[in-house]
Design a protein around this motif. Sequence first.
Motif, PDB file in Angstrom:
ATOM      1  N   VAL A  82      -3.248 -12.955  -5.988  1.00  0.00           N
ATOM      2  CA  VAL A  82      -3.392 -11.531  -6.321  1.00  0.00           C
ATOM      3  C   VAL A  82      -2.101 -10.806  -5.942  1.00  0.00           C
ATOM      4  N   PRO A  83      -1.418 -10.165  -6.907  1.00  0.00           N
ATOM      5  CA  PRO A  83      -0.183  -9.436  -6.584  1.00  0.00           C
ATOM      6  C   PRO A  83      -0.470  -8.040  -6.045  1.00  0.00           C
ATOM      7  N   ILE A  84       0.316  -7.651  -5.063  1.00  0.00           N
ATOM      8  CA  ILE A  84       0.223  -6.326  -4.447  1.00  0.00           C
ATOM      9  C   ILE A  84       1.609  -5.703  -4.487  1.00  0.00           C
ATOM     10  N   ARG A  87      -8.578  -8.606   1.000  1.00  0.00           N
ATOM     11  CA  ARG A  87      -8.340  -9.330   2.254  1.00  0.00           C
ATOM     12  C   ARG A  87      -7.916 -10.754   1.928  1.00  0.00           C
ATOM     13  N   GLY A  88      -6.739 -11.140   2.375  1.00  0.00           N
ATOM     14  CA  GLY A  88      -6.259 -12.478   2.049  1.00  0.00           C
ATOM     15  C   GLY A  88      -5.065 -12.880   2.887  1.00  0.00           C
ATOM     16  N   THR A  89      -4.482 -14.000   2.509  1.00  0.00           N
ATOM     17  CA  THR A  89      -3.347 -14.597   3.218  1.00  0.00           C
ATOM     18  C   THR A  89      -2.095 -14.460   2.370  1.00  0.00           C
ATOM     19  N   VAL A  90      -1.011 -14.007   2.981  1.00  0.00           N
ATOM     20  CA  VAL A  90       0.245 -13.824   2.272  1.00  0.00           C
ATOM     21  C   VAL A  90       0.867 -15.196   1.991  1.00  0.00           C
ATOM     22  N   VAL A  91       1.054 -15.487   0.710  1.00  0.00           N
ATOM     23  CA  VAL A  91       1.666 -16.744   0.295  1.00  0.00           C
ATOM     24  C   VAL A  91       3.148 -16.535  -0.033  1.00  0.00           C
ATOM     25  N   TRP A  97       2.092 -11.622  -2.673  1.00  0.00           N
ATOM     26  CA  TRP A  97       1.128 -12.456  -3.403  1.00  0.00           C
ATOM     27  C   TRP A  97       0.126 -12.969  -2.376  1.00  0.00           C
ATOM     28  N   LEU A  98      -1.148 -12.570  -2.543  1.00  0.00           N
ATOM     29  CA  LEU A  98      -2.193 -12.894  -1.584  1.00  0.00           C
ATOM     30  C   LEU A  98      -3.152 -13.938  -2.149  1.00  0.00           C
TER      31      LEU A  98
END
Length: 452
Positions: free
Chosen positions: A339-341, A302-306, A327-328
């Motif tokens: 964190v790469p997805i 769970r994060g924010t898309v940068v 990239w979150l």
Amino acid sequence: MRMTVPGPHDFPATLRPGVRFVVAGVLVALLAYGFLLWQPTTTTTTQPTPVVPTNTVAVPQLDAKVLAEAKDERREQRLVLEPAPLQHLLAKSLDVGPTVAAALGLPEQPIDVATVRRDLARLRWRWLAYEGELEELSAPRAGHPVRGHSIHEATLKLSGGERVLFAFSEPPPSSLVQGAMVRAEGFLLKLRDTTYPQAIDRAPMLVGRRLQRTYPPWEPVTSLDTALFAGLDDTTSWPGDLACRTIDEDQTPATWHLAAFARDSAAGLPDAYWHAAPALTNAVHERLVAGDVARGTAFRIRGTVVQRSTLIAPPNPAGIAAWTVLWLQVREYGGGVLVPIWLAWNVPELPERSSLEVHGLWYRWQAYETVHGDRRRAPLFVAAATESVGANTPSDLGTVTLWLAAATVASLGLVFWLQRRANLRTLRHARDLDDRRRRRASAAPRATDAAD
């Protein structure tokens, strides 16, 4: 007892009840407006500023003057292959991989040959791609502008019977023999005619880096084959190592298999399964570092898309048409490490700073370089699904607006009721005073008569 009545110069008495009601409503509206616009100023101390990885894609700059030497208006011009334009495109195409190809505008679907012939002026020098049967493959010849390379040429027969000619730099794999299914990607140089070994008329000629093999499609992947991950070594981060490979450099059976499993099977798992999956936090970092987490393990990230980027996928048996890399910034993990997805589908666009919960499968470590030149290392996940979280939808905003409107109306009603109540009290008090004055005035003559 002496009673005090507001005088003619007291402020409340100078306004009529209706005017006072309007003034009170304006004050309430100003308070509501200030409440909606006011946002407290906070200083974030627990969420470090993300350091964004480099995302600059350098595309080849073509020399139009050199390329203009290629002529194809007449048949005698199409029979000739001018060396200077060919060498120019051979050199430029050496640096074109999937990411650069996407930046060059590679179409998701091949453009049919008839359209190329009709719109040649618009499509000339564009980066295009075709898949077909390898009909002819010539021996390498000299003349390549870059030392250590040779010029290879191939003829592809498309499913509709049209031909495409292809000149490329890298030696083809030994498995690419006549009759194999291949893919050619390159700059459109010109239309060409040939007379040997077969007669071809007005075939598009591409110039690229290499001839790629295409694969028969896999069946849906319903179980994870962990044997494909046995030889993966992501413990070192030197250039060329697995941990340093980007999405376009890590096109392998292990990557395809995990992405196909995420798409075909993991994405359909019930919500209860993902709710039970561990969240990516600092608490699991040591387990990841120690190798105690099996590849393919499900996580909730769970994060924010940068940052976001999308590229067209090279040939693969999993049927993946496009890749999207997110990239979150994850609040509970990494202290600023992004964190790469990897998603095995095209995400055309996302609102800026979108908050997402990703259902992902742990793949390997990813090393990256920040815009400041620092080296970072983060866990890489292949996504099964994503969903937006923490965003105000239009329906949410509409509900909030209705509640605020109702609160404003209720406040105005309360002010009106209180004002009316005060006015009634004042009116009753004034009437009482008038009655007392009349009684006193009527009692004074009687007292005078009695004294007489």
